[in-house]
Write a protein that holds these residues in place. Structure first.
Motif, PDB file in Angstrom:
ATOM      1  N   GLU A 159     151.829   6.484   0.784  1.00 49.25           N
ATOM      2  CA  GLU A 159     153.638   5.585   0.589  1.00 49.25           C
ATOM      3  C   GLU A 159     154.603   6.466  -1.457  1.00 49.25           C
ATOM      4  O   GLU A 159     155.723   5.721  -0.564  1.00 49.25           O
ATOM      5  CB  GLU A 159     152.895   4.249   0.308  1.00 49.25           C
ATOM      6  N   LYS A 163     159.403   3.778   6.533  1.00 50.40           N
ATOM      7  CA  LYS A 163     158.248   2.927   6.691  1.00 50.40           C
ATOM      8  C   LYS A 163     157.474   2.096   8.445  1.00 50.40           C
ATOM      9  O   LYS A 163     156.561   1.671   8.130  1.00 50.40           O
ATOM     10  CB  LYS A 163     157.980   2.038   5.250  1.00 50.40           C
ATOM     11  N   TRP A 216     160.662   6.684   1.697  1.00 52.46           N
ATOM     12  CA  TRP A 216     159.955   5.572   2.533  1.00 52.46           C
ATOM     13  C   TRP A 216     160.374   3.993   3.306  1.00 52.46           C
ATOM     14  O   TRP A 216     159.995   4.003   4.600  1.00 52.46           O
ATOM     15  CB  TRP A 216     159.639   4.732   1.415  1.00 52.46           C
ATOM     16  N   LYS A 248     157.973   7.537  -1.849  1.00 49.97           N
ATOM     17  CA  LYS A 248     158.829   6.179  -2.140  1.00 49.97           C
ATOM     18  C   LYS A 248     159.498   7.918  -2.955  1.00 49.97           C
ATOM     19  O   LYS A 248     160.264   7.649  -3.638  1.00 49.97           O
ATOM     20  CB  LYS A 248     157.882   5.596  -3.044  1.00 49.97           C
TER      21      LYS A 248
END
Length: 268
Positions: free
Chosen positions: A142, A155, A151, A146
């Motif tokens: 993650e 996601k 992300w 990012k």
């Protein structure tokens, strides 16, 4: 908590800490043909250095020497030293695999692992290096997605194949994969050359953010890109380093006539 294997202890030297990476007297060849001719260059920590010059001038070969990828090519040879924090990466005691983890590389063409999901593309290096704690891997995946501004776009689709992404997204995925194994230096070989202007802008914005934490060296044919993202620029021509300095000086007040002609678009 599981961690990757401990890296070798760095050797403390009197070399100025402002330089993260130093290449000294690099000579690189293929089948006896010299592609890089006695190039010395120093790269400042947490700065972006651009390597510019016409096709075939030795930029990519030099870049591959910095993390010992050049030696993977058949009949390739290299002379000289590459110092990371003062430690020579080309001594016999060095493990080139560990060196390539310290100095990550992103290639011109996006190359996600074709059979892997978005998640597994980023996690692959972590697992290869022995990390098994899923919650730790989740956090790193993650965090890296990012860092490359991907992300929010993926996601909800982390199980989809990495190859299902657009070209620009694939390139950012590859950068996230390189960041996941915690490199100290990031090499980029024309990372936006195959991308559209919008995707290129995202890559450039990402580079400007990443330099807060990483030393970045980028090969580019795009003069405007070099001026937008780099702090320092080296101009290479026919295997030689012709001029090196702050990007503003190279483009606005070059000291070498050949440099001036190149940045003014008179050849290349």
């Amino acid at each position: 908590m599981e961690t990757m294997e401990k890296l070798p202890t760095k050797i403390i030297t009197t070399e100025s800490p402002k330089y993260k990476l130093i290449a000294e007297n690099i000579v690189a060849s293929y089948d006896g043909v010299v592609a890089v001719k006695n190039v010395t260059m120093k790269f400042r920590d947490r700065a972006v250095t651009a390597l510019i010059g016409p096709s075939g001038c030795g930029k990519t070969t030099f870049l591959r020497c910095l993390n010992r990828m050049h030696e993977l090519t058949k009949n390739a040879k290299i002379e000289g030293r590459v110092l990371l924090d003062g430690e020579d990466l080309y001594t016999n005691k060095q493990d080139p695999i560990i060196n390539r983890r310290k100095i990550g590389m992103v290639f011109q063409k996006p190359n996600p692992f074709p059979t892997m999901s978005i998640y597994d593309n980023v996690a692959a290096g972590l697992k290869l290096n022995g990390l098994r704690n899923k919650s730790v891997i989740d956090d790193i995946v993650e965090g890296c997605l990012k860092m490359v501004y991907l992300w929010d776009e993926v996601k909800s689709d982390l199980k989809k194949p990495g190859m299902s992404l657009s070209g620009g997204q694939q390139q950012r995925l590859c950068i996230a994969r390189a960041l996941a194994i915690q490199p100290e230096v990031l090499l980029m070989d024309e990372p936006a050359s195959a991308l559209d202007p919008i995707a290129t802008q995202k890559i450039e914005e990402m580079i400007n953010e990443l330099k807060k934490e990483y030393t970045i060296i980028i090969v580019t044919h795009n003069m405007q890109q070099a001026t937008r993202v780099s702090d320092y620029t080296g101009f290479m021509y026919l295997g030689d380093l012709i001029e090196f300095g702050e990007t503003k000086q190279i483009f606005e007040n070059p000291r070498n006539e050949t440099t001036a002609r190149y940045v003014q678009g008179q050849f290349g």
